[in-house]
Design a protein around this motif. Structure first.
Motif, short mmCIF file in Angstrom:
data_model
loop_
_atom_site.label_atom_id
_atom_site.label_comp_id
_atom_site.label_asym_id
_atom_site.label_seq_id
_atom_site.Cartn_x
_atom_site.Cartn_y
_atom_site.Cartn_z
N PHE A 135 34.92 -35.06 30.28
CA PHE A 135 36.28 -34.79 30.77
C PHE A 135 36.37 -35.04 32.28
CE2 PHE A 135 39.52 -32.07 32.58
CZ PHE A 135 40.60 -32.24 31.73
N GLY A 136 35.43 -34.49 33.03
CA GLY A 136 35.45 -34.68 34.48
C GLY A 136 35.28 -36.13 34.88
N MET A 137 34.35 -36.83 34.23
CA MET A 137 34.09 -38.23 34.58
C MET A 137 35.31 -39.09 34.35
SD MET A 137 31.11 -40.82 33.22
CE MET A 137 32.03 -41.41 31.80
N LEU A 138 35.98 -38.94 33.19
CA LEU A 138 37.15 -39.78 32.90
C LEU A 138 38.35 -39.40 33.75
CD1 LEU A 138 37.77 -42.20 31.02
CD2 LEU A 138 35.50 -41.17 30.87
N SER A 139 38.53 -38.13 34.04
CA SER A 139 39.62 -37.75 34.94
C SER A 139 39.46 -38.44 36.29
CB SER A 139 39.64 -36.23 35.13
OG SER A 139 39.87 -35.57 33.90
N LEU A 140 38.23 -38.48 36.78
CA LEU A 140 37.94 -39.14 38.05
C LEU A 140 38.14 -40.65 37.95
CD1 LEU A 140 36.53 -39.34 40.92
CD2 LEU A 140 34.41 -39.57 39.63
N LEU A 141 37.55 -41.28 36.93
CA LEU A 141 37.54 -42.74 36.86
C LEU A 141 38.91 -43.33 36.55
CD1 LEU A 141 34.12 -43.50 35.13
CD2 LEU A 141 34.70 -43.56 37.56
N VAL A 142 39.68 -42.69 35.67
CA VAL A 142 41.03 -43.19 35.39
C VAL A 142 41.89 -43.08 36.63
CG1 VAL A 142 43.13 -42.79 34.05
CG2 VAL A 142 40.91 -42.73 32.91
N SER A 143 41.78 -41.97 37.35
CA SER A 143 42.53 -41.81 38.59
C SER A 143 42.14 -42.88 39.61
CB SER A 143 42.27 -40.42 39.16
OG SER A 143 42.97 -40.25 40.37
N ALA A 144 40.85 -43.15 39.74
CA ALA A 144 40.38 -44.15 40.70
C ALA A 144 40.86 -45.54 40.32
CB ALA A 144 38.86 -44.11 40.77
N ASN A 145 40.73 -45.91 39.05
CA ASN A 145 41.14 -47.24 38.60
C ASN A 145 42.63 -47.45 38.79
OD1 ASN A 145 41.89 -49.50 36.84
ND2 ASN A 145 39.83 -49.36 36.01
N SER A 146 43.44 -46.47 38.40
CA SER A 146 44.90 -46.60 38.54
C SER A 146 45.30 -46.73 40.00
CB SER A 146 45.59 -45.38 37.92
OG SER A 146 45.32 -45.29 36.54
N THR A 147 44.66 -45.95 40.87
CA THR A 147 44.97 -46.02 42.30
C THR A 147 44.71 -47.42 42.85
OG1 THR A 147 44.45 -43.68 42.58
CG2 THR A 147 44.42 -45.05 44.56
N PRO A 177 52.07 -38.75 35.89
CA PRO A 177 52.63 -39.93 36.54
C PRO A 177 51.93 -40.30 37.84
CG PRO A 177 54.07 -38.03 36.85
CD PRO A 177 53.00 -37.61 35.89
N ASN A 178 51.31 -39.31 38.50
CA ASN A 178 50.63 -39.58 39.77
C ASN A 178 49.13 -39.76 39.52
OD1 ASN A 178 49.60 -39.74 42.33
ND2 ASN A 178 50.31 -37.74 43.01
N PRO A 179 48.58 -40.98 39.67
CA PRO A 179 47.17 -41.21 39.35
C PRO A 179 46.21 -40.52 40.31
CG PRO A 179 48.13 -43.16 40.36
CD PRO A 179 49.27 -42.21 40.09
N LEU A 180 46.71 -40.07 41.48
CA LEU A 180 45.83 -39.43 42.46
C LEU A 180 45.58 -37.95 42.14
CD1 LEU A 180 47.27 -40.86 45.79
CD2 LEU A 180 45.13 -41.47 44.69
N ARG A 181 46.29 -37.42 41.16
CA ARG A 181 46.28 -35.99 40.91
C ARG A 181 44.88 -35.44 40.66
NH1 ARG A 181 50.14 -32.23 39.12
NH2 ARG A 181 49.26 -30.51 37.94
N ASN A 182 44.07 -36.19 39.93
CA ASN A 182 42.78 -35.66 39.50
C ASN A 182 41.59 -36.35 40.15
OD1 ASN A 182 44.11 -33.89 37.73
ND2 ASN A 182 44.25 -35.48 36.17
#
Length: 438
Positions: free
Chosen positions: A338-350, A300-305
Motif C-alpha cells: 500500500f505504501g509503495m504504490l501510494s508513493l509511486l503512483v503519486s510520483a509518476n502522475s506528478t 484528483p491531486n497526485p501530490l497528496r500521498n
C-alpha cells in the motif's frame, strides 16, 4: 451510500470511459497476470538452482535490470523518434521469444542459472524500451484531466495482475507436478507450466497493439540522437519538481523498494515457506498495492500521498523485520505494498503532468532509469544486507535498508513539490511535423 459509491467509482475509473485506453488496459491486465506468474516462477527456479542463495537471486535481478541502467537515456530518445506502436510490438515479440525458451528448457530439465541470467538480460533489454514507450502512451488515449487516473489505473492493473499471478503460481506449479513433472513434486519441470501460460498471454496484447488507433504526434526539427538525450537531461536538471521526485524514487529504489528480493528470500529462507505460502505472501503484498493504487486513483491531486506513502512504506518495512512468521508477515507485506504504490503512483502522475509532450519519452525513460535502473545496485545491496550469512542477518539488514530510505526521505522532504507546475511546451522554432504513430 449508493450515491457516494457511484461517485467514488466514477472518479476512480474515469479513464476507462475512453474506449482505446479501455481496450489497452484490459489486454495489459491479462498479459501481466501471465508475466507475474513467470516472474514468481523464475524467482523460485533461481532459488532451487542455487540452493537457496540470495546472492544468486540478486545477480539475476542485476542482469534483468542492468539494460535499463545502461540504455535508459538512449531508449527515451528512440521512443520520441519512432512510432510507439512499432516500439511496443518489437519489445513484446522479444519478450515472447525469451519466455518460450525458458518454458521449453525448464520442462526438458536443461535450464541452468547462466541461461536464466542470459534470458533475464534479453528481457531486460526489451523492457528498457518497453517501459518508457508504455508510460508515454498514456497521453495518447486520455485527456490531460484523466492522466493521473490513467497512471493510477496502470498501476492498478500491474498490481491486480501481481496479486492474481503470484497467487496462481502456487496452484499452477502444483498442476505442473502432474502435467509436466510426472507426479514428482521435486522435479524442476513443474515450474515450466507458468512459463507456458505466460507465452499464451502475450497474444492478447499483441492483437490489441496491432489495432489501437495511435494518434499522430507533433514533433519539431530533430538534431542528433545525443543532442536529444542531452535535451532530456537538461530539462530534468532544470525542473525542481521532476528532479526532486526522481531523486526520491531513485533513493528508495536503491534501498527499500527491492521486494523482488525481500519477499522470496523471507518466504523461502527466513520463514521456510513452500510454493503455496510463497505465493500467498506475494499476493498479500499485491493486495496492499491494489488498495494503494485505488486510493490514489480516487484522488484528483497526485501530490497528496507522495510523502505519506513513503512514511507508510518505511515504517511497515521495519515492522516486517521483526515479524516472527508468515501468518503475521502477510498483513505487513500488504501495508508495504500500500505504501509503495501510494508513493509511486503519486510520483509518476506528478512527472507525467509536469513534462511537455515532446520530451515525454526521454523524461519517462529517466524515470524508468531511477525506478528500474537502480534495481541492479539495489538488488546487490539488499541481498547482501539481508543475507543469513551476512554481518547483520535478514532482520537487522532489513532495518538498515529502511533506515537508508528514511534518511533519503528526510533530506528531500522540504524540497518535494506541494503543487503541480504546468508543462512548458516546445518554443516555436520551426514548423512541427506530424508523426503517424501507426
Amino acid at each position: 451510500m449508493l450515491g457516494n459509491f457511484n461517485g467514488w467509482r466514477s472518479r476512480t475509473f474515469s479513464a476507462l470511459r475512453h474506449a482505446p485506453y479501455r481496450r489497452y488496459w484490459g489486454s495489459q491486465l491479462l498479459s501481466l497476470i501471465g508475466s507475474w506468474m513467470q516472474t514468481t516462477a523464475q524467482q523460485y527456479l533461481v532459488l532451487e538452482l542455487s540452493g537457496g542463495s540470495s546472492a544468486a537471486l540478486g545477480w539475476v535481478t542485476v542482469t534483468q535490470f542492468m539494460p535499463t541502467l545502461l540504455l535508459a537515456l538512449f531508449a527515451g530518445a528512440v521512443v520520441d523518434r519512432v512510432p510507439r506502436r512499432r516500439v511496443l510490438m518489437t519489445t513484446q515479440i522479444v519478450l515472447l521469444a525469451s519466455s518460450v525458451v525458458l518454458a521449453v528448457t525448464t520442462q526438458l530439465g536443461t535450464v541452468s542459472l547462466p541461461l536464466v541470467m542470459v534470458l533475464a538480460f534479453i528481457s531486460g533489454t526489451a523492457n528498457a524500451f518497453d517501459m518508457p514507450a508504455r508510460q508515454s502512451m498514456v497521453v495518447d488515449f486520455v485527456p490531460r484531466s484523466d492522466v493521473p487516473n490513467a497512471v493510477a489505473l496502470n498501476s492498478l492493473s500491474f498490481n491486480v495482475s501481481r496479486t492474481i499471478g503470484q497467487a496462481l503460481f502456487g496452484v499452477v506449479a502444483a498442476l505442473g507436478v502432474g502435467l509436466l513433472a510426472g507426479g514428482d513434486a521435486d522435479n524442476i519441470a513443474r515450474l515450466a507450466l507458468p512459463f507456458y501460460l505466460n507465452v499464451a498471454s502475450f497474444f492478447a496484447v499483441l492483437t490489441v497493439l496491432a489495432t489501437l488507433p495511435f494518434p499522430a504526434r507533433d514533433v519539431g526539427p530533430r538534431g542528433s540522437m545525443m543532442e536529444d538525450v542531452r535535451e532530456g537531461v537538461r530539462y530534468v536538471r532544470a525542473t525542481p519538481t521532476v528532479r526532486n521526485v526522481m531523486l526520491l524514487v531513485g533513493a528508495l529504489s536503491l534501498t527499500v523498494i527491492n521486494f523482488n528480493i525481500i519477499i522470496p528470500y523471507y518466504a523461502r529462507v527466513v520463514f521456510a515457506a513452500r510454493e503455496a505460502e510463497f505465493g500467498l505472501l506475494s499476493a498479500a503484498f499485491g493486495v496492499g498495492a491494489i488498495a494503494g493504487a485505488l486510493w490514489q486513483a480516487s484522488k484528483p491531486n497526485p501530490l497528496r500521498n507522495l510523502r505519506l506513502g513513503g512514511v507508510i512504506l518505511l515504517v511497515s518495512t521495519v515492522l516486517l523485520a521483526f515479524t516472527p512468521g508468515p501468518a503475521l508477515a502477510a498483513p505487513i507485506f500488504a501495508v508495504c505494498g500500500f505504501g509503495m504504490l501510494s508513493l509511486l503512483v503519486s510520483a509518476n502522475s506528478t512527472v507525467q503532468l509536469t513534462i511537455p509532450d515532446h520530451l515525454r519519452g526521454r523524461v519517462m525513460s529517466l524515470y524508468s532509469f531511477v525506478l528500474i535502473g537502480m534495481g541492479p545496485p539495489g538488488a546487490l545491496i539488499s541481498s547482501r544486507l539481508i543475507d543469513r550469512a551476512g554481518w547483520l542477518g535478514p532482520r537487522w539488514g532489513l532495518v538498515a535498508l529502511a533506515g537508508l530510505g528514511a534518511l533519503a526521505l528526510l533530506l528531500l522532504w522540504r524540497r518535494l513539490p506541494r503543487e503541480l507546475t504546468p508543462p512548458q511546451e516546445r518554443p516555436v522554432s520551426g514548423q512541427p511535423t506530424q508523426v503517424n504513430q501507426g
